[in-house]
Design a protein around this motif. Structure first.
Motif, short mmCIF file in Angstrom:
data_model
loop_
_atom_site.label_atom_id
_atom_site.label_comp_id
_atom_site.label_asym_id
_atom_site.label_seq_id
_atom_site.Cartn_x
_atom_site.Cartn_y
_atom_site.Cartn_z
N ALA A 348 0.65 -1.21 -0.03
CA ALA A 348 -0.06 -0.11 0.02
C ALA A 348 0.75 1.19 0.09
CB ALA A 348 -0.82 0.10 1.24
N GLU A 349 0.56 2.12 -0.81
CA GLU A 349 1.20 3.37 -0.85
C GLU A 349 0.90 4.08 0.34
OE1 GLU A 349 0.85 7.75 -3.41
OE2 GLU A 349 -0.46 5.95 -3.80
N GLY A 350 2.24 4.68 0.92
CA GLY A 350 2.36 5.40 2.21
C GLY A 350 2.21 4.56 3.66
N ASP A 351 2.30 3.04 3.29
CA ASP A 351 2.76 2.26 4.56
C ASP A 351 3.95 2.03 4.67
OD1 ASP A 351 2.58 0.27 6.46
OD2 ASP A 351 1.41 -1.22 5.19
N PRO A 352 4.47 2.58 5.95
CA PRO A 352 6.01 2.52 6.10
C PRO A 352 6.54 1.10 6.41
CG PRO A 352 4.86 3.17 8.16
CD PRO A 352 3.84 3.23 7.12
N LEU A 353 5.70 0.05 6.88
CA LEU A 353 5.80 -1.06 6.93
C LEU A 353 6.10 -1.94 5.73
CD1 LEU A 353 3.96 -2.50 10.16
CD2 LEU A 353 6.34 -1.34 9.86
N ALA A 354 5.65 -1.23 4.49
CA ALA A 354 5.67 -1.83 3.21
C ALA A 354 7.07 -1.45 2.45
CB ALA A 354 4.64 -1.65 2.41
N ALA A 355 7.95 -0.79 3.16
CA ALA A 355 9.12 -0.36 2.49
C ALA A 355 10.18 -1.23 1.75
CB ALA A 355 10.05 0.64 3.47
N GLY A 356 10.14 -2.30 2.35
CA GLY A 356 11.03 -3.69 1.88
C GLY A 356 10.16 -4.61 1.04
N THR A 357 8.99 -4.32 0.77
CA THR A 357 7.93 -5.42 0.19
C THR A 357 8.57 -5.72 -1.17
OG1 THR A 357 6.05 -4.74 1.72
CG2 THR A 357 5.80 -5.93 -0.46
N GLN A 358 8.72 -4.63 -1.99
CA GLN A 358 9.30 -5.00 -3.24
C GLN A 358 10.28 -5.93 -3.35
OE1 GLN A 358 7.50 -3.69 -6.34
NE2 GLN A 358 8.78 -5.34 -7.17
#
Length: 406
Positions: A348-358
């Motif tokens: 999700a755009e703007g989710d700090p916990l998704a910074a390393g998801t990609q």
């Protein structure tokens, strides 16, 4: 959308039920009324306002039931459980606030009373685990309670309650034709509050016990058992899938490979240098740097709650250095290639916990799909909480295709 709650921490915690509106949680106006009641007040006011709303819903539910209106009673009691479940989040930490324990227990009592009024009553379960048992509920596929159907196991994150799993994921899965098992693992809900059992990174052991239990249920198709994890569950679910190969699919919302990455970046900004922060254990950082890190956390209300109230308690530690050492254990290093089942990550755009998801997604060697959510869709932010119906629709469509469950 503007803010509802005046305090940043209250806004973060108090707006989660907005995502539950399509699934039986309080309506927008009811949540807004709680925010008005909190006003400029602190955590005591937050707890009191949610508690008052829960008490009102419970009383209305009991009155409806006395008149024979079972459907209304169920809806009102579920709202009451949600309110009591939200009330105590700002009170997290040790020593345990007696109000936290009382509100937790009231939440569960109302939740179970509501589930008993369902067309297919949902009864509490005890899932054997080590020397104890994990609490859970099997929410049956709507209108198909006795049919052999696919099973979706939902696992929570850091501060979610079992009622959150019900509203956020289980209702949607049930409507789609899945049996859905929700439970508290170590560091979550009853296991933490009543038994004092902290989190652990080895979630394959936890889900292994849940799968063992599920295979004994006659209405579960043993070849179509999937796992869905949200928030910290976006680490726990892939970790489980790396060691529990009876899973037919895995969903991580969002996918997370290493909980310590954010603190490594934090340490680098404070002067550790990116190479030093990446190469050394966070628990071995220079004492002066750890002190600076802790001072910044102490002076930020949201960070202090996230790390020192919630994080210390749930990880079973008492100091910043112990916490840094503990979260480094939550890593997929050397395990990503062990995931075999088809896997879906959200981002999700703007989710700090998704910074390393990609980056985590690109390391997967199993059948995989990445689903992104944007501000234009109203689905930005952590776990797409303002558009839960959207994330449920897309993830369940994917699961239908993977399991042939449509």
């Amino acid at each position: 959308m503007g803010t509802l709650f005046k305090d940043a921490l209250h806004e973060r915690l108090g707006t989660w039920p907005l995502g539950y509106i399509p699934y039986g949680g309080p309506d927008y106006g009811e949540i807004e009324a709680v925010a008005r009641a909190v006003g400029d007040g602190g955590d005591d006011s937050f707890h009191a306002a949610w508690t008052a709303a829960g008490a009102r819903f419970a009383a209305e539910g009991e009155a409806a039931l006395a008149k024979g209106h079972r459907a209304s009673a169920r809806e009102l009691l579920l709202r009451a459980a949600c309110c009591h479940g939200k009330s105590f989040h700002p009170l997290y930490g040790l020593p345990l606030d007696p109000r936290l324990v009382a509100s937790y227990r009231l939440q569960i009592a109302l939740f179970e009373r509501a589930l008993a009024l369902c067309d297919d009553p949902v009864l509490p379960l005890r899932i054997p685990f080590e020397a104890t048992a994990m609490p859970g509920y099997l929410v049956p596929a709507a209108g198909r309670a006795t049919e052999v159907r696919p099973l979706l196991i939902c696992t929570n994150g850091y501060d979610g309650q079992i009622t959150d799993l019900y509203f956020a994921s289980a209702v949607a899965a049930s409507r789609r034709g899945y049996h859905c098992l929700i439970f508290d693992g170590p560091g979550q809900g009853r296991m933490l509050i009543e038994q004092g059992m902290p989190l652990r990174p080895e979630w394959e052991q936890v889900i292994g016990a849940v799968v063992d239990f599920s295979l004994a249920l006659p209405q579960v198709d043993p070849s179509r058992i999937a796992l869905n994890g949200w928030s910290l569950g976006g680490y726990l679910a892939p970790r489980a899938a790396s060691g529990e190969h009876r899973l037919a699919a895995c969903i991580a919302d969002p996918g997370q490979a290493d909980l310590a990455d954010g603190f490594r970046a934090f340490a680098a900004k404070l002067g550790a240098g990116p190479e030093a922060a990446a190469a050394s254990s966070l628990g071995d950082l220079d004492p002066a740097l750890v002190d600076r890190m802790e001072a910044i956390i102490d002076n930020d209300r949201v960070l202090r709650w996230s790390v020192k109230q919630r994080g210390f308690w749930m990880n079973g530690v008492a100091t910043m250095r112990e916490y840094l050492r503990e979260i480094e254990r939550f890593s997929m290093q050397g395990r990503t290639g062990l995931i075999r089942c088809p896997t879906l990550f959200t981002l999700a755009e703007g989710d700090p916990l998704a910074a390393g998801t990609q980056a985590f997604f690109e390391q997967l060697r199993c059948p995989r799909q990445l689903v992104c959510f944007t501000r234009e869709e109203g689905a930005e932010g952590h776990c797409e909480m303002l558009s839960r119906s959207l994330v449920n629709r897309r993830s369940l469509d994917w699961l239908d295709e993977v399991l042939g469950a449509a």
